[in-house]
Design a protein around this motif. Sequence first.
Motif, PDB file in Angstrom:
ATOM      1  N   ALA A   1       0.821  -1.424  -0.020  1.00 24.28           N
ATOM      2  CA  ALA A   1       0.141  -0.077   0.019  1.00 24.28           C
ATOM      3  C   ALA A   1       0.782   1.239  -0.033  1.00 24.28           C
ATOM      4  O   ALA A   1       1.961   1.297   0.265  1.00 24.28           O
ATOM      5  N   GLN A   2       0.239   2.235  -0.486  1.00 25.78           N
ATOM      6  CA  GLN A   2       1.123   3.528  -0.402  1.00 25.78           C
ATOM      7  C   GLN A   2       0.678   4.730   0.433  1.00 25.78           C
ATOM      8  O   GLN A   2      -0.156   4.554   1.116  1.00 25.78           O
ATOM      9  N   ASP A   3       1.712   5.413   0.756  1.00 24.59           N
ATOM     10  CA  ASP A   3       1.584   6.606   1.814  1.00 24.59           C
ATOM     11  C   ASP A   3       0.649   7.372   0.909  1.00 24.59           C
ATOM     12  O   ASP A   3       0.620   7.375  -0.244  1.00 24.59           O
ATOM     13  N   PHE A   4       0.244   8.745   1.650  1.00 25.21           N
ATOM     14  CA  PHE A   4      -0.686   9.356   1.202  1.00 25.21           C
ATOM     15  C   PHE A   4      -0.044  10.666   1.613  1.00 25.21           C
ATOM     16  O   PHE A   4       0.392  11.138   2.326  1.00 25.21           O
ATOM     17  N   PRO A   5      -0.208  11.781   0.297  1.00 23.88           N
ATOM     18  CA  PRO A   5      -0.328  11.410  -1.109  1.00 23.88           C
ATOM     19  C   PRO A   5       0.882  11.491  -1.691  1.00 23.88           C
ATOM     20  O   PRO A   5       1.100  12.277  -2.849  1.00 23.88           O
ATOM     21  N   GLY A   6       1.798  10.274  -1.710  1.00 20.90           N
ATOM     22  CA  GLY A   6       2.832  10.229  -2.243  1.00 20.90           C
ATOM     23  C   GLY A   6       4.016  10.336  -1.458  1.00 20.90           C
ATOM     24  O   GLY A   6       4.028  10.396  -0.173  1.00 20.90           O
TER      25      GLY A   6
ATOM     26  N   GLY B   1      -4.696   3.470 -10.101  1.00 21.80           N
ATOM     27  CA  GLY B   1      -3.938   2.105 -10.050  1.00 21.80           C
ATOM     28  C   GLY B   1      -3.259   2.004  -8.749  1.00 21.80           C
ATOM     29  O   GLY B   1      -2.953   0.829  -8.491  1.00 21.80           O
ATOM     30  N   GLU B   2      -2.804   2.850  -7.900  1.00 23.29           N
ATOM     31  CA  GLU B   2      -2.218   2.736  -6.632  1.00 23.29           C
ATOM     32  C   GLU B   2      -3.218   2.473  -5.722  1.00 23.29           C
ATOM     33  O   GLU B   2      -4.416   2.666  -5.644  1.00 23.29           O
ATOM     34  N   VAL B   3      -2.572   1.438  -4.656  1.00 25.06           N
ATOM     35  CA  VAL B   3      -3.248   1.094  -3.499  1.00 25.06           C
ATOM     36  C   VAL B   3      -2.817   1.865  -2.073  1.00 25.06           C
ATOM     37  O   VAL B   3      -1.617   1.983  -1.974  1.00 25.06           O
TER      38      VAL B   3
ATOM     39  N   GLY C   1      -5.824  -2.413   1.174  1.00 22.03           N
ATOM     40  CA  GLY C   1      -6.428  -1.165   1.310  1.00 22.03           C
ATOM     41  C   GLY C   1      -7.375  -0.756   0.178  1.00 22.03           C
ATOM     42  O   GLY C   1      -8.360  -1.634  -0.150  1.00 22.03           O
ATOM     43  N   PHE C   2      -7.454   0.344  -0.596  1.00 19.68           N
ATOM     44  CA  PHE C   2      -8.066   0.594  -1.600  1.00 19.68           C
ATOM     45  C   PHE C   2      -7.342   1.173  -2.779  1.00 19.68           C
ATOM     46  O   PHE C   2      -6.328   1.893  -2.650  1.00 19.68           O
ATOM     47  N   ARG C   3      -7.630   0.609  -3.970  1.00 21.46           N
ATOM     48  CA  ARG C   3      -6.938   0.895  -5.120  1.00 21.46           C
ATOM     49  C   ARG C   3      -7.722   2.110  -5.847  1.00 21.46           C
ATOM     50  O   ARG C   3      -9.047   1.747  -5.992  1.00 21.46           O
TER      51      ARG C   3
END
Length: 260
Positions: free
Chosen positions: A5-10, A80-82, A119-121
């Motif tokens: 999963a990715q941190d937000f927002p980048g 496309g990112e989670v 998480g959420f994509r």
Amino acid sequence: MTQGAQDFPGSGAPAARARTLHVPQQPTAADVDRHEGVRGEHTHGERPAERRPVVQRASVRGQILDALRTALVAGELTPGEVYSAPALGERFGVSATPVREAMQQLALEGAVEVVPNRGFRVVVRDARELAELAEVRALIEVPVVLRLARVVPVERWAQLRPLAEATVRAAATGCRATYAESDRAFHRAVLALSGNAQLVRIADDLHRRAQWPLAGGRLGRLGHADLLADASEHTTLLDALVAGDLDVVRALVEEHFTGA
């Protein structure tokens, strides 16, 4: 954070990125748990009137939802990112619960999809989907605006002037998220003259979907100059509606959606 999963927002400096979202200071998870009153209990000396769990919880969830929608329109949530709820919660300074609830609402709206255990994509959209949304919006809004142009008094149209001018000011900022809000506000006000609340709700949902970024994080056709051009169509349309020029109104609303 869950792996993948990715941190937000980048990536980058978290504190600086979080400030760009303009999210007010939020209560901690302990604060939320204390005020939710899950067990229906309160400590001695606590005044029950001060405990407003429903208002507090709804306020946090609503603010997070608004911030996520803004980030989505601004392209800070990459298609496309989670993104995991705990990681997003850290950025907002809240527990994962209100973030997860807000993301679930975005899933209902079609902006994201649930990825089990991750998480959420953010949904990947292409130009064809954007064109389809524009077509559906035109099928709904164009005939309604043309009908309203024949029956709504001039003074009612004149009352919408501040909203039309607000879209021009928002476009001048160059901020896509700021413009998106004012753009929808103007369209809602026009359609609200029909007296059909369901029409307004459905059209606004379609309009919101049309504002999401395309695949690869591209933000569609609207650059700064395009924002200004789009906003100017609102004021020009309003001038035609006030003048009662149906031919111009028809040409303007059809062109507005053709270029949407």
